[in-house]
Design an enzyme around this catalytic site. Structure first.
Site, PDB file in Angstrom:
ATOM      1  N   ARG A   1      22.594  20.356 -23.299  1.00  0.00           N
ATOM      2  CA  ARG A   1      23.305  21.508 -22.737  1.00  0.00           C
ATOM      3  C   ARG A   1      22.925  21.724 -21.284  1.00  0.00           C
ATOM      4  O   ARG A   1      21.750  21.816 -20.945  1.00  0.00           O
ATOM      5  CB  ARG A   1      22.979  22.768 -23.555  1.00  0.00           C
ATOM      6  CG  ARG A   1      23.759  22.834 -24.843  1.00  0.00           C
ATOM      7  CD  ARG A   1      23.311  23.985 -25.724  1.00  0.00           C
ATOM      8  NE  ARG A   1      23.225  25.265 -25.019  1.00  0.00           N
ATOM      9  CZ  ARG A   1      23.029  26.416 -25.652  1.00  0.00           C
ATOM     10  NH1 ARG A   1      22.926  26.457 -26.966  1.00  0.00           N
ATOM     11  NH2 ARG A   1      22.937  27.529 -24.954  1.00  0.00           N
TER      12      ARG A   1
ATOM     13  N   ARG B   1      27.137  40.685 -27.456  1.00  0.00           N
ATOM     14  CA  ARG B   1      26.103  40.434 -26.452  1.00  0.00           C
ATOM     15  C   ARG B   1      26.031  41.536 -25.408  1.00  0.00           C
ATOM     16  O   ARG B   1      25.226  41.457 -24.498  1.00  0.00           O
ATOM     17  CB  ARG B   1      26.411  39.119 -25.752  1.00  0.00           C
ATOM     18  CG  ARG B   1      25.298  38.098 -25.837  1.00  0.00           C
ATOM     19  CD  ARG B   1      25.857  36.831 -25.230  1.00  0.00           C
ATOM     20  NE  ARG B   1      24.879  35.840 -24.982  1.00  0.00           N
ATOM     21  CZ  ARG B   1      24.625  34.813 -25.792  1.00  0.00           C
ATOM     22  NH1 ARG B   1      25.216  34.709 -26.955  1.00  0.00           N
ATOM     23  NH2 ARG B   1      23.755  33.898 -25.429  1.00  0.00           N
TER      24      ARG B   1
ATOM     25  N   LYS C   1      18.446  31.642 -33.711  1.00  0.00           N
ATOM     26  CA  LYS C   1      19.621  32.201 -34.396  1.00  0.00           C
ATOM     27  C   LYS C   1      20.434  31.105 -35.102  1.00  0.00           C
ATOM     28  O   LYS C   1      20.859  31.289 -36.232  1.00  0.00           O
ATOM     29  CB  LYS C   1      20.526  32.958 -33.400  1.00  0.00           C
ATOM     30  CG  LYS C   1      19.821  34.144 -32.729  1.00  0.00           C
ATOM     31  CD  LYS C   1      20.780  34.959 -31.891  1.00  0.00           C
ATOM     32  CE  LYS C   1      21.331  34.233 -30.676  1.00  0.00           C
ATOM     33  NZ  LYS C   1      20.377  34.012 -29.585  1.00  0.00           N
TER      34      LYS C   1
ATOM     35  N   ARG D   1      19.585  33.655 -18.059  1.00  0.00           N
ATOM     36  CA  ARG D   1      20.000  34.041 -19.419  1.00  0.00           C
ATOM     37  C   ARG D   1      19.035  35.074 -20.000  1.00  0.00           C
ATOM     38  O   ARG D   1      19.456  36.030 -20.653  1.00  0.00           O
ATOM     39  CB  ARG D   1      20.091  32.801 -20.312  1.00  0.00           C
ATOM     40  CG  ARG D   1      21.374  32.024 -20.058  1.00  0.00           C
ATOM     41  CD  ARG D   1      21.229  30.556 -20.350  1.00  0.00           C
ATOM     42  NE  ARG D   1      20.997  30.264 -21.738  1.00  0.00           N
ATOM     43  CZ  ARG D   1      20.407  29.152 -22.174  1.00  0.00           C
ATOM     44  NH1 ARG D   1      19.985  28.237 -21.313  1.00  0.00           N
ATOM     45  NH2 ARG D   1      20.239  28.949 -23.443  1.00  0.00           N
TER      46      ARG D   1
ATOM     47  N   ARG E   1      14.100  22.253 -26.304  1.00  0.00           N
ATOM     48  CA  ARG E   1      15.494  22.069 -26.713  1.00  0.00           C
ATOM     49  C   ARG E   1      16.271  21.303 -25.643  1.00  0.00           C
ATOM     50  O   ARG E   1      17.166  20.523 -25.952  1.00  0.00           O
ATOM     51  CB  ARG E   1      16.141  23.439 -26.968  1.00  0.00           C
ATOM     52  CG  ARG E   1      17.545  23.328 -27.518  1.00  0.00           C
ATOM     53  CD  ARG E   1      18.062  24.653 -28.042  1.00  0.00           C
ATOM     54  NE  ARG E   1      18.705  25.439 -27.006  1.00  0.00           N
ATOM     55  CZ  ARG E   1      19.197  26.657 -27.195  1.00  0.00           C
ATOM     56  NH1 ARG E   1      19.091  27.250 -28.365  1.00  0.00           N
ATOM     57  NH2 ARG E   1      19.778  27.308 -26.200  1.00  0.00           N
TER      58      ARG E   1
HETATM   59  P1  ADP Z   1      21.752  30.899 -26.417  1.00  0.00           P
HETATM   60  O1  ADP Z   1      21.313  31.304 -27.798  1.00  0.00           O
HETATM   61  O2  ADP Z   1      20.919  29.845 -25.814  1.00  0.00           O
HETATM   62  O3  ADP Z   1      22.011  32.081 -25.523  1.00  0.00           O
HETATM   63  P2  ADP Z   1      24.549  30.489 -27.113  1.00  0.00           P
HETATM   64  O4  ADP Z   1      24.980  29.213 -27.709  1.00  0.00           O
HETATM   65  O5  ADP Z   1      24.554  31.705 -27.986  1.00  0.00           O
HETATM   66  O6  ADP Z   1      23.123  30.166 -26.539  1.00  0.00           O
HETATM   67  O7  ADP Z   1      25.426  30.833 -25.806  1.00  0.00           O
HETATM   68  C1  ADP Z   1      25.563  29.913 -24.742  1.00  0.00           C
HETATM   69  C2  ADP Z   1      26.332  30.561 -23.596  1.00  0.00           C
HETATM   70  O8  ADP Z   1      27.682  30.886 -24.038  1.00  0.00           O
HETATM   71  C3  ADP Z   1      25.773  31.890 -23.081  1.00  0.00           C
HETATM   72  O9  ADP Z   1      24.743  31.714 -22.139  1.00  0.00           O
HETATM   73  C4  ADP Z   1      27.045  32.503 -22.448  1.00  0.00           C
HETATM   74  O10 ADP Z   1      27.363  31.883 -21.212  1.00  0.00           O
HETATM   75  C5  ADP Z   1      28.133  32.097 -23.427  1.00  0.00           C
HETATM   76  N1  ADP Z   1      28.291  33.125 -24.478  1.00  0.00           N
HETATM   77  C6  ADP Z   1      27.954  32.987 -25.795  1.00  0.00           C
HETATM   78  N2  ADP Z   1      28.241  34.107 -26.466  1.00  0.00           N
HETATM   79  C7  ADP Z   1      28.758  34.992 -25.574  1.00  0.00           C
HETATM   80  C8  ADP Z   1      29.225  36.321 -25.652  1.00  0.00           C
HETATM   81  N3  ADP Z   1      29.198  36.990 -26.801  1.00  0.00           N
HETATM   82  N4  ADP Z   1      29.695  36.909 -24.527  1.00  0.00           N
HETATM   83  C9  ADP Z   1      29.737  36.237 -23.373  1.00  0.00           C
HETATM   84  N5  ADP Z   1      29.292  34.994 -23.210  1.00  0.00           N
HETATM   85  C10 ADP Z   1      28.806  34.353 -24.301  1.00  0.00           C
END
Ligand code: ADP
Length: 203
Positions: free
Chosen positions: A145, A100, A25, A157, A139
């Site tokens: 991270r 999400r 993404k 996740r 990654r």
């Molecule tokens: P990935 O694509 O690896 O899931 P992101 O950078 O999108 O990584 O998100 C990292 C973390 O941030 C998620 O695992 C969650 O803990 C938190 N997070 C991101 N977006 C949301 C959301 N819309 N609602 C709740 N938690 C979120």
């Protein structure tokens, strides 16, 4: 049409980019922003910025993120609302990592509706779970991270994605806004497929 029945929506291109952790993404967002001039709204990136700057919001979000859990909706939705309001001149937004869960999707509809606009389409990047695990392992070596380092957190996740996030695709499907794109292939091939879906939506 918005929920009040009027059709006076601003002609913004608002894209929700959907897909599991590791689907690409972030990579595709960068290319989409360049081509369509949209504002990137990545909730993951915003949280990481808050954590780095040790803001009150960052401190609240940190433990959830490090465990691979979702941050509570009221924190996340408030942060998105603020970011939308910070960009009144935007030609549109690309929402990355948000919504999400279905509650967040409904909240986003309300936020955009209040500004006389709506989500134009949801692009769903489709990638098999084995491929995701391979990518996330790679990654982990460079991202630094915490949530990428531990296979258990990665599995958490992916499980949360299957249980809470996948229903968001059905939500947009019902609104006839779901566009599936094969997320396996070269970055440019995938981007071309995304453009095929987005070009006709440009006003
Ligand atoms: P990935 O694509 O690896 O899931 P992101 O950078 O999108 O990584 O998100 C990292 C973390 O941030 C998620 O695992 C969650 O803990 C938190 N997070 C991101 N977006 C949301 C959301 N819309 N609602 C709740 N938690 C979120």
């Amino acid at each position: 049409m918005n929920s009040s029945g009027s059709t006076d929506q601003r002609p913004l291109l608002n894209i929700a980019l959907f897909g599991p952790p590791g689907a690409g993404k972030g990579t595709q967002s960068e290319k989409i922003i360049q081509r369509y001039g949209l504002v990137h709204l990545s909730t993951g990136d915003l949280f990481r910025k808050h954590i780095k700057e040790q803001t009150a919001l960052g401190l609240k979000a940190q433990s959830y993120i490090n465990q691979g859990a979702l941050v509570p909706d009221e924190i996340t939705i408030g942060m998105v609302d603020e970011k939308i309001n910070d960009s009144p001149e935007a030609k549109g937004f690309i929402f990355d990592g948000f919504p999400r869960n279905v509650n967040q999707a409904k909240a986003l509809d309300r936020l955009l509706n209040a500004k006389n606009c709506a989500i134009s389409t949801m692009i769903s990047l489709e990638v098999p779970e084995d491929e995701l695990k391979t990518r996330l392992k790679q990654r982990a070596k460079i991202s630094g991270r915490v949530d990428d380092q531990d296979p258990k957190k990665i599995q958490t996740r992916l499980d949360i994605y299957a249980e809470e996030t996948l229903p968001v695709a059905a939500y947009y499907y019902q609104q006839e806004k779901l566009m599936k794109v094969n997320g396996v292939g070269s970055i440019d091939e995938i981007f071309r497929e995304i453009c095929t879906a987005l070009d006709p939506l440009q006003s």
